[in-house]
Design a protein around this motif. Structure first.
Motif, mmCIF file in Angstrom:
data_model
loop_
_atom_site.group_PDB
_atom_site.id
_atom_site.type_symbol
_atom_site.label_atom_id
_atom_site.label_comp_id
_atom_site.label_asym_id
_atom_site.label_seq_id
_atom_site.Cartn_x
_atom_site.Cartn_y
_atom_site.Cartn_z
ATOM 1 N N GLN A 1 -71.039 50.284 -68.570
ATOM 2 C CA GLN A 1 -71.035 51.253 -69.463
ATOM 3 C C GLN A 1 -70.519 51.231 -70.749
ATOM 4 O O GLN A 1 -69.335 50.625 -70.657
ATOM 5 C CB GLN A 1 -70.417 52.423 -68.647
ATOM 6 C CG GLN A 1 -71.061 52.886 -67.034
ATOM 7 C CD GLN A 1 -72.138 53.704 -67.133
ATOM 8 O OE1 GLN A 1 -72.601 54.108 -67.990
ATOM 9 N NE2 GLN A 1 -72.658 53.971 -66.081
ATOM 10 N N VAL A 2 -71.026 51.808 -71.812
ATOM 11 C CA VAL A 2 -70.447 51.959 -72.964
ATOM 12 C C VAL A 2 -69.440 53.154 -72.847
ATOM 13 O O VAL A 2 -69.722 54.056 -72.375
ATOM 14 C CB VAL A 2 -71.456 52.129 -74.018
ATOM 15 C CG1 VAL A 2 -70.634 52.479 -75.412
ATOM 16 C CG2 VAL A 2 -72.418 50.955 -74.117
ATOM 17 N N GLU B 1 -65.661 47.947 -70.583
ATOM 18 C CA GLU B 1 -67.110 48.151 -70.600
ATOM 19 C C GLU B 1 -67.906 47.201 -69.795
ATOM 20 O O GLU B 1 -68.913 47.736 -69.118
ATOM 21 C CB GLU B 1 -67.580 48.131 -72.116
ATOM 22 C CG GLU B 1 -66.835 49.348 -72.879
ATOM 23 C CD GLU B 1 -67.301 49.603 -74.135
ATOM 24 O OE1 GLU B 1 -67.336 50.543 -74.689
ATOM 25 O OE2 GLU B 1 -67.539 48.677 -74.817
ATOM 26 N N ARG C 1 -67.870 55.186 -78.774
ATOM 27 C CA ARG C 1 -68.731 55.081 -79.683
ATOM 28 C C ARG C 1 -67.889 54.571 -80.999
ATOM 29 O O ARG C 1 -67.164 55.368 -81.311
ATOM 30 C CB ARG C 1 -69.699 56.288 -80.207
ATOM 31 C CG ARG C 1 -70.452 57.153 -79.131
ATOM 32 C CD ARG C 1 -71.248 58.112 -79.687
ATOM 33 N NE ARG C 1 -71.639 58.708 -78.476
ATOM 34 C CZ ARG C 1 -71.275 59.909 -77.718
ATOM 35 N NH1 ARG C 1 -70.077 60.068 -77.927
ATOM 36 N NH2 ARG C 1 -71.812 60.193 -76.641
ATOM 37 N N THR D 1 -65.607 57.956 -80.907
ATOM 38 C CA THR D 1 -65.882 59.283 -80.058
ATOM 39 C C THR D 1 -66.129 58.578 -78.662
ATOM 40 O O THR D 1 -66.206 57.422 -78.375
ATOM 41 C CB THR D 1 -67.035 59.935 -80.440
ATOM 42 O OG1 THR D 1 -68.166 59.092 -80.760
ATOM 43 C CG2 THR D 1 -66.707 60.666 -82.054
ATOM 44 N N THR E 1 -68.098 58.464 -75.025
ATOM 45 C CA THR E 1 -69.367 58.771 -74.326
ATOM 46 C C THR E 1 -68.964 59.714 -72.937
ATOM 47 O O THR E 1 -67.891 59.845 -72.530
ATOM 48 C CB THR E 1 -70.025 57.470 -73.945
ATOM 49 O OG1 THR E 1 -69.328 56.786 -73.082
ATOM 50 C CG2 THR E 1 -70.209 56.384 -75.074
ATOM 51 N N GLU E 2 -70.251 59.973 -72.309
ATOM 52 C CA GLU E 2 -69.977 60.554 -70.953
ATOM 53 C C GLU E 2 -69.130 59.944 -70.107
ATOM 54 O O GLU E 2 -68.412 60.094 -69.241
ATOM 55 C CB GLU E 2 -71.315 60.922 -70.648
ATOM 56 C CG GLU E 2 -71.155 61.818 -69.175
ATOM 57 C CD GLU E 2 -72.622 62.321 -68.698
ATOM 58 O OE1 GLU E 2 -72.521 63.034 -67.874
ATOM 59 O OE2 GLU E 2 -73.570 62.227 -69.486
ATOM 60 N N SER F 1 -62.486 66.639 -70.276
ATOM 61 C CA SER F 1 -62.937 65.292 -70.915
ATOM 62 C C SER F 1 -61.531 64.382 -70.692
ATOM 63 O O SER F 1 -61.772 63.155 -71.022
ATOM 64 C CB SER F 1 -62.923 65.539 -72.462
ATOM 65 O OG SER F 1 -62.031 66.035 -73.125
ATOM 66 N N GLY G 1 -67.061 57.230 -70.774
ATOM 67 C CA GLY G 1 -65.872 57.228 -71.213
ATOM 68 C C GLY G 1 -64.907 58.289 -70.935
ATOM 69 O O GLY G 1 -63.646 58.322 -70.710
ATOM 70 N N THR G 2 -65.609 59.414 -71.060
ATOM 71 C CA THR G 2 -65.021 60.945 -70.500
ATOM 72 C C THR G 2 -64.228 60.582 -68.956
ATOM 73 O O THR G 2 -63.177 61.204 -68.760
ATOM 74 C CB THR G 2 -65.674 62.040 -70.581
ATOM 75 O OG1 THR G 2 -66.060 62.261 -71.907
ATOM 76 C CG2 THR G 2 -64.824 63.359 -69.873
#
Length: 311
Positions: free
Chosen positions: A50-51, A45, A54, A60, A62-63, A154, A65-66
């Motif tokens: 970017q994170v 990260e 979550r 879950t 994040t966008e 995703s 992470g997708t």
């Protein structure tokens, strides 16, 4: 723009955390401590700025992470195939060359999205083919055919069966065929609503009040059937989120439902159409990543062969 390179060990830790739902689970499957897994994810990260996840329970994505998850899945597949080829080359090398023929290769994980009705009918011959592939294991995500594409975009699966025809960026699509569904109910249920059980032809019934069986929150098949007939109200509705049990509920008279023709042939019940035009054809497509992957191509061909028996 500065080039940013991702450490593959960090990427693996991130993907494992997504798969297992926790950082602790990621550490377990990777054979490292939870703290080490967490450090790898945070380093990734930090590197990307970017994170990616979550830290909920379960985790879950994040966008950002997708996008990384999709990259991780593709690297996992291509790296596995490259190692298979190298292992094969080493096994054929002359005596004395650097090789270790005793090393056992871990099978490649092929993650697939499939709708429940396909899984219960035409998809099943695929299992017989996979059983002969010693280099592959499969993991299935069961999802409604109308809601399957997000699994692919995703990065959660490498391919999915869906009713959507248009493919997304970096993917290919293959038409598999169409599944025909019939809206049916038991004669006993229809008799309660003015239907003559002895009539040889289907009769229109009051679909606004006739009890209905639905598969789940993502299943729009029955509701769309009603909408096309101008019915906006939802009749008394039971929810049975399993393909075989859904059919069993309809066969028991719980309500009417859309059942695949392939499944109807195995049901020992007196089911009849509830309208004069009870058939709905649902097209199915195989969407998959655009990758030069032998194993993905093998899976695609197996799906094509199995789908030839769809009706």
């Amino acid at each position: 723009m500065q080039n940013i390179f991702m450490n593959l060990e960090h990427v693996r830790a991130f993907a494992a955390a997504v798969d297992e739902g926790t950082v602790e689970g990621a550490g377990f499957v990777l054979g490292i401590t939870a703290s080490a897994a967490s450090q790898r994810i945070r380093a990734l990260e930090s590197r990307l700025g970017q994170v990616l996840i979550r830290r909920t329970n379960p985790i879950t994505v994040t966008e950002a992470g997708t996008a990384v998850l999709r990259y991780a899945r593709q690297v996992e597949l291509l790296e596995s195939e490259a190692m298979d080829r190298l292992h094969g080359i080493a096994a054929d090398a002359p005596e004395g060359a650097l090789r270790d023929p005793g090393v056992r290769r871990e099978p490649t994980v092929l993650r697939i999205g499939v709708n429940a009705d396909s899984l219960a009918t035409w998809f099943r011959p695929v299992f017989a083919e996979v059983a002969d592939w010693d280099d592959v294991v499969i993991r299935l995500d069961v999802v409604d055919q109308d809601k399957a594409v997000p699994l692919l975009t995703s990065g959660e699966v490498l391919g999915t069966i869906t009713s959507a025809e248009v493919s997304g960026y970096g993917t290919q699509v293959r038409h598999l065929g169409s599944m025909r569904y019939l809206a049916v109910a038991t004669r006993e249920l229809l008799a309660k609503f003015g239907f003559d059980p002895e009539s040889p032809t289907p009769a229109e019934v009051d679909l606004a009040t006739l009890p209905m069986v639905n598969f789940g929150r993502d299943d729009d098949l029955q509701l769309n059937f009603l909408a096309r007939r101008g019915i906006a109200t939802v009749p008394p509705m039971s929810v049975v989120p399993s393909s075989a049990e859904f059919a069993a509920a309809v066969a028991a008279g719980v309500g009417w439902g859309m059942i695949p023709v392939m499944q109807l042939e195995g049901i020992d019940a007196d089911l009849v159409p509830i309208t004069a035009d009870p058939a709905v054809d649902v097209p199915l497509y195989w969407h998959h990543w655009t990758l030069a992957s032998d194993k993905l191509a093998r899976l695609t061909e197996a799906l094509g062969r199995a789908a030839e028996h769809m009706r």
